[in-house]
Design a protein around this motif. Sequence first.
Motif, PDB file in Angstrom:
ATOM      1  N   GLY A 237       0.827  -1.209   0.000  1.00 25.19           N
ATOM      2  CA  GLY A 237       0.000   0.000   0.000  1.00 25.19           C
ATOM      3  C   GLY A 237       0.854   1.248   0.000  1.00 25.19           C
ATOM      4  O   GLY A 237       0.556   2.228  -0.685  1.00 25.19           O
ATOM      5  N   ALA A 238       1.947   1.226   0.757  1.00 27.56           N
ATOM      6  CA  ALA A 238       2.867   2.368   0.806  1.00 27.56           C
ATOM      7  C   ALA A 238       3.632   2.515  -0.509  1.00 27.56           C
ATOM      8  O   ALA A 238       3.952   3.635  -0.931  1.00 27.56           O
ATOM      9  N   ALA A 239       3.918   1.385  -1.169  1.00 28.34           N
ATOM     10  CA  ALA A 239       4.657   1.423  -2.437  1.00 28.34           C
ATOM     11  C   ALA A 239       3.783   1.912  -3.591  1.00 28.34           C
ATOM     12  O   ALA A 239       4.294   2.480  -4.558  1.00 28.34           O
ATOM     13  N   TYR A 240       2.473   1.711  -3.484  1.00 27.22           N
ATOM     14  CA  TYR A 240       1.551   2.031  -4.583  1.00 27.22           C
ATOM     15  C   TYR A 240       1.702   3.475  -5.103  1.00 27.22           C
ATOM     16  O   TYR A 240       1.913   3.673  -6.306  1.00 27.22           O
ATOM     17  N   PRO A 241       1.628   4.522  -4.236  1.00 26.02           N
ATOM     18  CA  PRO A 241       1.765   5.884  -4.775  1.00 26.02           C
ATOM     19  C   PRO A 241       3.176   6.160  -5.311  1.00 26.02           C
ATOM     20  O   PRO A 241       3.337   6.943  -6.250  1.00 26.02           O
TER      21      PRO A 241
ATOM     22  N   VAL B 198       6.761   6.888 -10.120  1.00 23.04           N
ATOM     23  CA  VAL B 198       7.817   6.325 -10.969  1.00 23.04           C
ATOM     24  C   VAL B 198       7.305   6.189 -12.404  1.00 23.04           C
ATOM     25  O   VAL B 198       7.985   6.579 -13.352  1.00 23.04           O
ATOM     26  N   GLN B 199       6.088   5.672 -12.550  1.00 20.85           N
ATOM     27  CA  GLN B 199       5.507   5.515 -13.891  1.00 20.85           C
ATOM     28  C   GLN B 199       5.353   6.879 -14.575  1.00 20.85           C
ATOM     29  O   GLN B 199       5.660   7.020 -15.760  1.00 20.85           O
ATOM     30  N   ALA B 200       4.877   7.861 -13.826  1.00 22.01           N
ATOM     31  CA  ALA B 200       4.681   9.196 -14.401  1.00 22.01           C
ATOM     32  C   ALA B 200       6.023   9.795 -14.842  1.00 22.01           C
ATOM     33  O   ALA B 200       6.122  10.391 -15.914  1.00 22.01           O
TER      34      ALA B 200
ATOM     35  N   ARG C 159       9.420   4.934 -21.160  1.00 20.30           N
ATOM     36  CA  ARG C 159      10.654   4.153 -20.973  1.00 20.30           C
ATOM     37  C   ARG C 159      10.448   3.000 -20.003  1.00 20.30           C
ATOM     38  O   ARG C 159      11.328   2.169 -19.830  1.00 20.30           O
ATOM     39  N   LEU C 160       9.250   2.931 -19.359  1.00 23.76           N
ATOM     40  CA  LEU C 160       8.991   1.912 -18.342  1.00 23.76           C
ATOM     41  C   LEU C 160       7.797   1.045 -18.712  1.00 23.76           C
ATOM     42  O   LEU C 160       6.743   1.539 -19.119  1.00 23.76           O
ATOM     43  N   ARG C 161       7.985  -0.256 -18.556  1.00 26.33           N
ATOM     44  CA  ARG C 161       6.889  -1.214 -18.656  1.00 26.33           C
ATOM     45  C   ARG C 161       6.711  -1.773 -17.244  1.00 26.33           C
ATOM     46  O   ARG C 161       7.649  -2.329 -16.664  1.00 26.33           O
ATOM     47  N   PHE C 162       5.506  -1.612 -16.687  1.00 27.51           N
ATOM     48  CA  PHE C 162       5.211  -2.059 -15.334  1.00 27.51           C
ATOM     49  C   PHE C 162       4.291  -3.266 -15.394  1.00 27.51           C
ATOM     50  O   PHE C 162       3.302  -3.271 -16.118  1.00 27.51           O
ATOM     51  N   VAL C 163       4.650  -4.297 -14.615  1.00 32.53           N
ATOM     52  CA  VAL C 163       3.907  -5.550 -14.594  1.00 32.53           C
ATOM     53  C   VAL C 163       3.528  -5.851 -13.153  1.00 32.53           C
ATOM     54  O   VAL C 163       4.363  -5.743 -12.255  1.00 32.53           O
ATOM     55  N   PHE C 164       2.264  -6.223 -12.934  1.00 31.09           N
ATOM     56  CA  PHE C 164       1.832  -6.608 -11.582  1.00 31.09           C
ATOM     57  C   PHE C 164       1.464  -8.080 -11.581  1.00 31.09           C
ATOM     58  O   PHE C 164       0.727  -8.550 -12.443  1.00 31.09           O
ATOM     59  N   ARG C 165       1.985  -8.809 -10.576  1.00 32.42           N
ATOM     60  CA  ARG C 165       1.624 -10.207 -10.365  1.00 32.42           C
ATOM     61  C   ARG C 165       1.154 -10.380  -8.921  1.00 32.42           C
ATOM     62  O   ARG C 165       1.702  -9.759  -8.006  1.00 32.42           O
TER      63      ARG C 165
ATOM     64  N   GLU D 217      13.278   7.987  -4.729  1.00 31.97           N
ATOM     65  CA  GLU D 217      14.605   8.329  -5.253  1.00 31.97           C
ATOM     66  C   GLU D 217      15.411   7.067  -5.572  1.00 31.97           C
ATOM     67  O   GLU D 217      16.022   6.974  -6.627  1.00 31.97           O
ATOM     68  N   THR D 218      15.400   6.096  -4.658  1.00 30.07           N
ATOM     69  CA  THR D 218      16.172   4.875  -4.869  1.00 30.07           C
ATOM     70  C   THR D 218      15.644   4.094  -6.064  1.00 30.07           C
ATOM     71  O   THR D 218      16.412   3.678  -6.932  1.00 30.07           O
ATOM     72  N   LEU D 219      14.338   3.915  -6.117  1.00 26.47           N
ATOM     73  CA  LEU D 219      13.747   3.140  -7.203  1.00 26.47           C
ATOM     74  C   LEU D 219      13.989   3.813  -8.550  1.00 26.47           C
ATOM     75  O   LEU D 219      14.378   3.159  -9.531  1.00 26.47           O
ATOM     76  N   LEU D 220      13.809   5.126  -8.594  1.00 21.99           N
ATOM     77  CA  LEU D 220      14.076   5.851  -9.852  1.00 21.99           C
ATOM     78  C   LEU D 220      15.531   5.685 -10.272  1.00 21.99           C
ATOM     79  O   LEU D 220      15.810   5.455 -11.449  1.00 21.99           O
ATOM     80  N   ALA D 221      16.465   5.810  -9.323  1.00 23.05           N
ATOM     81  CA  ALA D 221      17.885   5.678  -9.638  1.00 23.05           C
ATOM     82  C   ALA D 221      18.195   4.287 -10.213  1.00 23.05           C
ATOM     83  O   ALA D 221      18.913   4.147 -11.206  1.00 23.05           O
ATOM     84  N   VAL D 222      17.621   3.253  -9.590  1.00 17.42           N
ATOM     85  CA  VAL D 222      17.843   1.874 -10.053  1.00 17.42           C
ATOM     86  C   VAL D 222      17.272   1.698 -11.461  1.00 17.42           C
ATOM     87  O   VAL D 222      17.915   1.102 -12.335  1.00 17.42           O
TER      88      VAL D 222
END
Length: 179
Positions: free
Chosen positions: A42-46, A51-53, A58-64, A169-174
Amino acid sequence: MSTTWHPELTIPVSEDRDHIQGPADAQVTLVEYGDYQCPYCGAAYPILKQVQARMGERLRFVFRNFPISTSHPRAEQAAEAAEAAAAQGRFWEMHDLLYEHQARLRDEDLYAYAEQLGLDVGTFERELAEHVHAGRVHEDFMSGVRSGVNGTPTFYVNGARHDGPYDLETLLAVLEQAA
């Protein structure tokens, strides 16, 4: 000499099977194994929305699905609800509602979300009652187990598990580095 094991995604992303946002030829693929009742998801969702925005095409997001029912008794049913919505072409809308209303995942809440999304509620209710989509949820879960998922959320960047923090910041950098 020691061998280091780096968990990798064992089931490749498939246009036919997976829930995907973003172009197939995106520079980076981010896969999330998530649980709709997990507070960390839930905290990661926003953060993921940001990140997608920021990354756009340049990003393909997949949810499982990776419902951890021992800790989250409503997670499995919520995952089945997302899959029932997917059967009617509305997976991402249901996915978002489930995370935006994480404290309200009772059956009557799920039916209300289906109605809000304009789904055929009768079909939706029947599919939940009969666990029509339980197999699909279980397939996702087992693909996660085989890929080394042991909690949620777990992220894979271009197939390699990301074990670091998932703040913006970390996720975007990665992801930028992977691009």
